[in-house]
Scaffold this motif. Structure first.
Motif, PDB file in Angstrom:
ATOM      1  N   GLU A  59       0.860  -1.179   0.000  1.00  0.00           N
ATOM      2  CA  GLU A  59       0.000   0.000   0.000  1.00  0.00           C
ATOM      3  C   GLU A  59       0.898   1.231   0.000  1.00  0.00           C
ATOM      4  OE1 GLU A  59      -2.604   0.353   3.381  1.00  0.00           O
ATOM      5  OE2 GLU A  59      -3.586   2.149   2.595  1.00  0.00           O
ATOM      6  N   ASN A 118      -4.629   4.846  -1.928  1.00  0.00           N
ATOM      7  CA  ASN A 118      -5.815   5.357  -1.222  1.00  0.00           C
ATOM      8  C   ASN A 118      -6.450   6.499  -2.007  1.00  0.00           C
ATOM      9  OD1 ASN A 118      -5.822   4.018   1.597  1.00  0.00           O
ATOM     10  ND2 ASN A 118      -3.684   4.627   1.274  1.00  0.00           N
ATOM     11  N   GLU A 150      -7.978   1.839  -2.977  1.00  0.00           N
ATOM     12  CA  GLU A 150      -8.624   1.700  -1.672  1.00  0.00           C
ATOM     13  C   GLU A 150      -9.558   2.883  -1.430  1.00  0.00           C
ATOM     14  OE1 GLU A 150      -6.011   0.907   1.625  1.00  0.00           O
ATOM     15  OE2 GLU A 150      -5.077  -0.802   0.620  1.00  0.00           O
ATOM     16  N   ASP A 180     -11.702   0.116   2.399  1.00  0.00           N
ATOM     17  CA  ASP A 180     -10.799   0.396   3.515  1.00  0.00           C
ATOM     18  C   ASP A 180     -11.589   0.719   4.788  1.00  0.00           C
ATOM     19  OD1 ASP A 180      -8.371   0.866   4.763  1.00  0.00           O
ATOM     20  OD2 ASP A 180      -7.763   2.480   3.412  1.00  0.00           O
TER      21      ASP A 180
HETATM   22 MG    MG Z   1      -5.640   2.316   3.023  1.00  0.00          MG
END
Ligand code: MG
Ligand code: C2E
Ligand code: MG
Ligand code: MG
Length: 282
Positions: A59, A118, A150, A180
């Motif tokens: 990530e 993200n 995410e 998430d």
């Molecule tokens: Mg995340």
């Protein structure tokens, strides 16, 4: 969406402006030049498959190397970036840089890794999101299946029909979707069933106390069972202890992330650490 866009930035000039608002204005000025001065960095935290399987990928997590304040974490500036609209260019940079990095890893032979990025609620509502994602993939010749986006459960839940449409367009690109901070929003099972998602990430808040018989332990095993039913990969976030890892493996959780197995790392350290783990596992 127009309501949200209309609010952007103007919070700072309301009559209730106080000392804190001056402070925020200073941050905002700094944030405005941060991109052109190349002060943003991405660090990478590994996702591991359970029980003791290999690295699934990483990530990307945003950091701001501020000239005076030092390294600043996203919790301290993402909110401001969202309210000012700056999250749009910052988010585009994150996507581009993460795709560039993943392509580099791909050419080094890590073709089955996925890079997760993200997305903020503001990016998610941006009508140009799809172009931005497609652009980043094309610029770096990254296959779409190497990218995961995410989105928090609350973002995905906001304006559910519009969200479903956006998620479907992302899925149609071939990009994976991860929900998430799962458990902190209010998804109905009906909505979850319709979500074109590949992964649910159990919020760290439920992972903290996984001793036998706790409510959190029951919740986590219920989410794992739900994932099995809906054919979603379940990832636990914030795993810090062996005991948590053992519990998660015992209930059949698919993967984990957390300080126990790997902190967010600069790209060089990430690669070096993954290589060492690979060697010691072989
Ligand atoms: Mg995340
Ligand atoms: P998130 O996406 O839920 O990311 C997980 C956060 O938990 C990260 O914090 C990570 O460093 C931290 N973490 C990971 N393992 C552990 C652990 O074992 N224990 C504890 N206590 N914490 C752990 P970080 O990097 O500060 O990011 C915070 C949030 O900021 C992220 O939550 C995400 O919502 C947001 N964020 C980060 N990067 C970006 C970005 O590029 N764009 C956007 N829009 N948001 C971002
Ligand atoms: Mg999370
Ligand atoms: Mg979180």
């Amino acid at each position: 969406h127009t309501k949200r866009a209309g609010r952007n930035g103007y919070n700072f000039f309301e009559p209730s402006m106080n000392a804190n608002a001056h402070h925020q204005l200073q941050w905002l000025q700094d944030l405005r030049v941060a991109l052109e001065r190349k002060q943003f960095r991405l660090v990478y935290q590994p996702k591991f498959s359970l029980p003791d399987g290999p690295v699934l990928g990483a990530e990307a997590l945003l950091r701001w190397q501020h000239p005076e304040r030092g390294l600043v974490g996203p919790d301290e500036f993402i909110g401001l970036a969202e309210r000012s609209g700056l999250i749009i260019p910052i988010g585009a940079w994150v996507l581009d840089e993460a795709c560039r990095q993943m392509h580099e890893w791909l050419t080094l032979g890590y073709a089955d890794w996925k890079i997760a990025v993200n997305l903020s609620a503001v990016q998610f509502a941006d009508p140009h999101l799809l172009e931005v994602v497609r652009g980043a993939l094309e610029r770096h010749q990254l296959p779409p299946q190497s990218l995961t986006l995410e989105v928090t459960e609350s973002t995905a839940m906001h304006d559910t029909e519009a969200s479903l449409l956006t998620l479907q367009k992302i899925a149609d690109l071939g990009v994976e979707i991860s929900i998430d901070d799962f458990g902190t929003g209010y998804s109905s099972l009906l909505y979850l069933k319709r979500l074109p998602a590949n992964e649910l990430k159990i919020d760290r808040g439920f992972v903290r106390d996984l001793s036998d018989g706790t409510e959190d332990a029951a919740i986590v095993s219920a989410i794992v069972a739900l994932g099995r039913t809906l054919n979603l990969r379940i990832v636990a976030e914030g795993v810090e202890t062996e005991r948590q890892q053992q519990f998660l493996a015992s209930v059949g959780c698919d993967a984990l992330q957390g300080y126990l197995r790997g902190r967010p790392m600069a790209p060089d350290l990430f690669l070096q650490t993954m290589r060492e783990q690979h060697k010691s596992a072989a």
